[in-house]
Design a protein around this motif. Structure first.
Motif, mmCIF file in Angstrom:
data_model
loop_
_atom_site.group_PDB
_atom_site.id
_atom_site.type_symbol
_atom_site.label_atom_id
_atom_site.label_comp_id
_atom_site.label_asym_id
_atom_site.label_seq_id
_atom_site.Cartn_x
_atom_site.Cartn_y
_atom_site.Cartn_z
ATOM 1 N N LEU A 45 88.422 -3.847 21.815
ATOM 2 C CA LEU A 45 87.124 -4.546 21.791
ATOM 3 C C LEU A 45 86.647 -4.762 20.354
ATOM 4 N N SER A 46 87.494 -4.387 19.415
ATOM 5 C CA SER A 46 87.204 -4.399 17.965
ATOM 6 C C SER A 46 85.831 -3.789 17.622
ATOM 7 N N PHE A 47 85.587 -2.642 18.247
ATOM 8 C CA PHE A 47 84.380 -1.865 17.946
ATOM 9 C C PHE A 47 84.580 -1.118 16.626
ATOM 10 N N LYS A 48 83.613 -1.274 15.725
ATOM 11 C CA LYS A 48 83.762 -0.648 14.398
ATOM 12 C C LYS A 48 82.797 0.538 14.210
ATOM 13 N N GLY A 49 81.704 0.515 14.966
ATOM 14 C CA GLY A 49 80.683 1.556 14.759
ATOM 15 C C GLY A 49 79.585 1.113 13.815
ATOM 16 N N LYS A 50 79.496 -0.190 13.618
ATOM 17 C CA LYS A 50 78.421 -0.713 12.757
ATOM 18 C C LYS A 50 77.072 -0.547 13.453
ATOM 19 N N GLU A 51 76.045 -0.443 12.664
ATOM 20 C CA GLU A 51 74.687 -0.329 13.196
ATOM 21 C C GLU A 51 74.399 -1.503 14.145
ATOM 22 N N GLY A 52 73.877 -1.193 15.316
ATOM 23 C CA GLY A 52 73.520 -2.241 16.265
ATOM 24 C C GLY A 52 74.648 -2.601 17.227
ATOM 25 N N GLU A 53 75.859 -2.141 16.920
ATOM 26 C CA GLU A 53 76.997 -2.442 17.797
ATOM 27 C C GLU A 53 76.923 -1.548 19.033
ATOM 28 N N ILE A 54 77.177 -2.132 20.191
ATOM 29 C CA ILE A 54 77.189 -1.319 21.403
ATOM 30 C C ILE A 54 78.139 -1.945 22.422
ATOM 31 N N VAL A 55 79.065 -1.140 22.926
ATOM 32 C CA VAL A 55 80.004 -1.667 23.923
ATOM 33 C C VAL A 55 80.076 -0.729 25.122
ATOM 34 N N ARG A 56 80.347 -1.324 26.259
ATOM 35 C CA ARG A 56 80.567 -0.533 27.465
ATOM 36 C C ARG A 56 82.055 -0.547 27.754
ATOM 37 N N LEU A 57 82.608 0.651 27.917
ATOM 38 C CA LEU A 57 84.053 0.755 28.118
ATOM 39 C C LEU A 57 84.364 0.856 29.598
ATOM 40 N N PRO A 58 85.555 0.383 29.980
ATOM 41 C CA PRO A 58 85.935 0.433 31.394
ATOM 42 C C PRO A 58 86.129 1.877 31.874
ATOM 43 N N ALA A 59 86.034 2.062 33.167
ATOM 44 C CA ALA A 59 86.215 3.388 33.754
ATOM 45 C C ALA A 59 87.608 3.903 33.437
ATOM 46 N N LEU A 60 87.685 5.074 32.830
ATOM 47 C CA LEU A 60 88.983 5.593 32.427
ATOM 48 C C LEU A 60 89.326 6.909 33.103
ATOM 49 N N SER A 61 88.323 7.616 33.568
ATOM 50 C CA SER A 61 88.620 8.872 34.251
ATOM 51 C C SER A 61 87.547 9.108 35.300
ATOM 52 N N ARG A 62 87.794 10.056 36.170
ATOM 53 C CA ARG A 62 86.810 10.326 37.214
ATOM 54 C C ARG A 62 85.579 11.016 36.630
ATOM 55 N N LYS A 63 85.771 11.729 35.525
ATOM 56 C CA LYS A 63 84.686 12.445 34.875
ATOM 57 C C LYS A 63 83.737 11.456 34.164
ATOM 58 N N ALA A 64 84.355 10.422 33.588
ATOM 59 C CA ALA A 64 83.558 9.459 32.814
ATOM 60 C C ALA A 64 83.767 8.064 33.363
ATOM 61 N N GLU A 65 82.926 7.694 34.321
ATOM 62 C CA GLU A 65 83.085 6.377 34.948
ATOM 63 C C GLU A 65 82.529 5.266 34.075
ATOM 64 N N VAL A 66 81.466 5.591 33.341
ATOM 65 C CA VAL A 66 80.874 4.614 32.432
ATOM 66 C C VAL A 66 80.762 5.256 31.054
ATOM 67 N N VAL A 67 81.275 4.565 30.050
ATOM 68 C CA VAL A 67 81.153 5.103 28.692
ATOM 69 C C VAL A 67 80.612 4.011 27.761
ATOM 70 N N TYR A 68 79.560 4.359 27.032
ATOM 71 C CA TYR A 68 79.033 3.440 26.019
ATOM 72 C C TYR A 68 79.358 4.003 24.641
ATOM 73 N N ALA A 69 79.783 3.127 23.764
ATOM 74 C CA ALA A 69 79.933 3.511 22.360
ATOM 75 C C ALA A 69 78.841 2.762 21.583
ATOM 76 N N VAL A 70 78.098 3.523 20.804
ATOM 77 C CA VAL A 70 76.973 2.930 20.072
ATOM 78 C C VAL A 70 77.153 3.201 18.574
ATOM 79 N N GLY A 71 77.130 2.137 17.787
ATOM 80 C CA GLY A 71 77.349 2.283 16.344
ATOM 81 C C GLY A 71 76.135 2.812 15.600
ATOM 82 N N LEU A 72 76.406 3.707 14.646
ATOM 83 C CA LEU A 72 75.343 4.255 13.782
ATOM 84 C C LEU A 72 75.422 3.676 12.376
#
Ligand code: BES
Ligand code: MN
Ligand code: ZN
Length: 488
Positions: A48-75
């Motif tokens: 998804l070419s997520f870099k972690g820049k301020e304001g960046e936010i992506v939702r990742l696909p379900a990858l495990s039963r423990k984590a069905e929804v994962v958001y990565a938010v850039g700082l």
């Protein structure tokens, strides 16, 4: 929304949504989900070419039963990220949870000591705010996130952050209420309700008492409206001997039409926000009643509505303020400083060591600094520096403007009375502050914040949504906690 600290991910077994706050180029926090999940998440972030820049936010696909929804938010870059970066990132996260209607999540952050836990909590609660009580349709905008658990957070930080953010949201909602709902009378009732709920003292003076007490300035501004003015005095007293005494004064124009110097329509719009200083005072008193610093705090509001009518005050009027000084009215739209003349005189009579006033005072301040930064004026450089330091951490931008220009001062010291209520075209924020200074008692350290710009947000940004911002609540509370109570 409830924010809680948890010590281990196992405490949140039922929660399948995760938020990761990530510095640019550093995905190490993902390891909290186990190395194989983390590996797959890193691959997904890469694609998804997520870099972690301020304001960046992506939702990742379900990858495990423990984590069905994962958001990565850039700082943003680690070296650059400050407390407010964490606040804004957390707000961004909660706005996504809201949009996707996800009621609960676990948040993982690379920093979680006391101040960062507090900032994250504030960002979450401020980010979850919406003002939709007048929307009757059920669908849009009504979803609220119920619970966010911060992994490894500091409990005290979460507690303080919750109190401050809820107080700021309370202030925002009051600002957002229109002039037909919040007028001087209902604002005073709100103060009394607050006092009752949070065990504060509250005295309200009506228009007759205002006049009898010598507050002709506030009385004059209010007399053009069919809703008369009110003077509100809230007090927080600690149980022990207070270490300090401070008064917080807020401009409380529940609506500013300009009065006889009536504003053109475009400028009148949003003038329900002219009570933002007062609403911040109420938010501050609400927070302090819960934070319980060892400091005596007086919250002071002159509430009025500035309207044109046959009984309105006029240009040329000469009015006596509570401290005995006479004010000549040049322009009835420079009404805030006239009401504050009495509020500052009253506050000074309480003999506090310090006064902070907050006022949506001048359009000129917005011309000078832009709409996101408050003008700071002070008669005491070290007090000013302390507020600036606190404001850096709270993310409430302030910038100092000078008070010492004696040639400029002459512009308000002319005419038949002691002072005139406008100082002409140039340096309008400064001459307004100089006007206020005339009503601050001898020897009192004073900071004036002209919040005309930052009290209102035209657009959604960071932890703000369009509308009232509650600006000043966190800075004043933090100042009292840090410098007057000395808890940190
Ligand atoms: N409440 C306004 C200032 C204001 C303007 C706040 C825009 C927020 C956004 C204040 O009472 C006012 O009208 N000030 C005048 C002063 C002038 C008549 C000297 C102004 O700034 O134009
Ligand atoms: Mn005005
Ligand atoms: Zn005004």
């Amino acid at each position: 929304m409830k924010v809680e600290a948890i010590k281990s991910i196992d405490e949140a077994k039922d929660i399948k949504a995760f938020v990761f706050l990530l510095y640019e180029g550093d995905t190490s926090p993902l390891a909290k989900l186990g190395s194989s999940t983390a590996r797959r998440l890193r691959e997904a972030l890469k694609s998804l070419s997520f870099k972690g820049k301020e304001g960046e936010i992506v939702r990742l696909p379900a990858l495990s039963r423990k984590a069905e929804v994962v958001y990565a938010v850039g700082l943003g870059k680690k070296e650059k990220a400050n407390l407010d970066s964490f606040r804004r990132a957390s707000a961004g996260a909660v706005k996504s949870l809201k949009k996707d209607k996800i009621p609960q999540a676990v948040l993982v952050s690379p920093k979680r000591n006391r101040s960062f836990s507090q900032a994250i909590t504030e960002g979450l609660i401020l980010g979850n705010y919406s003002f939709d009580k007048y929307k009757t349709s059920k669908e849009e905008g009504k979803f609220e996130v119920e619970r966010v658990l911060i992994l490894g957070a500091d409990e005290e930080g979460v507690k303080v952050g919750t109190i401050l953010a809820e107080a700021q949201n309370y202030a925002r909602s009051l600002v957002n209420e229109p002039g037909n709902v919040i007028n001087p009378i209902t604002l005073a009732e709100e103060a009394q309700k607050l006092a009752k709920e949070f065990c504060l003292e509250c005295k309200v003076y009506d228009e007759k008492q205002i006049r009898e007490m010598g507050m002709e300035a506030l009385w004059s501004v209010g007399k053009g409206s069919s809703t008369p003015p009110r003077f509100i005095h809230l007090t927080y007293k600690p149980s022990g001997t207070p270490k300090a005494k401070i008064a917080i004064v807020g401009k409380g124009l529940t609506f500013d039409s300009g009065g006889l110097n009536i504003k053109p329509g475009d400028y009148m719009r949003t003038m329900k926000m002219d009570k933002s200083g007062a609403c911040a005072v109420l938010g501050i008193m609400r927070a302090l009643a819960q934070l319980k610093p060892n400091v005596e705090v007086h919250g002071i509001i002159g509430a009025a509505e500035n309207m044109p009518s046959g009984s309105a005050y006029r240009p040329d009027d000469i009015i006596r303020a509570k401290n005995g000084k006479y004010i000549e009215i040049d322009n009835t739209d420079a009404e805030g400083r006239v009401t504050l003349a009495d509020a500052l005189s009253y506050a000074s009579e309480l003999k506090p060591e310090r006064i902070i006033d907050m006022a949506t005072l001048t359009g000129a301040c917005m011309v000078a600094l832009g709409e996101y930064t408050a003008g700071l004026f002070t008669n005491d450089p070290s007090f000013g520096e302390e507020i600036k330091k606190v404001a850096k951490d709270t993310g409430e931008r302030v910038w100092e403007l000078p008070l010492y220009d004696e040639r400029l001062r002459k512009k308000i010291k002319k005419g038949p009375a002691d002072v005139v209520n406008t100082g002409g075209r140039y340096g309008g924020a400064i001459t307004a502050a100089m006007f206020l200074e005339e009503f601050v008692g001898e020897g009192i350290k004073w900071v004036h914040l002209d919040i005309a710009g930052p009290a209102w947000s035209k657009e959604d940004y960071g932890y703000y949504t369009q509308g009232g911002t509650g600006f000043g609540v966190r800075t004043c509370c933090e100042y009292i906690m840090r410098y007057l109570d000395g808890k940190e």
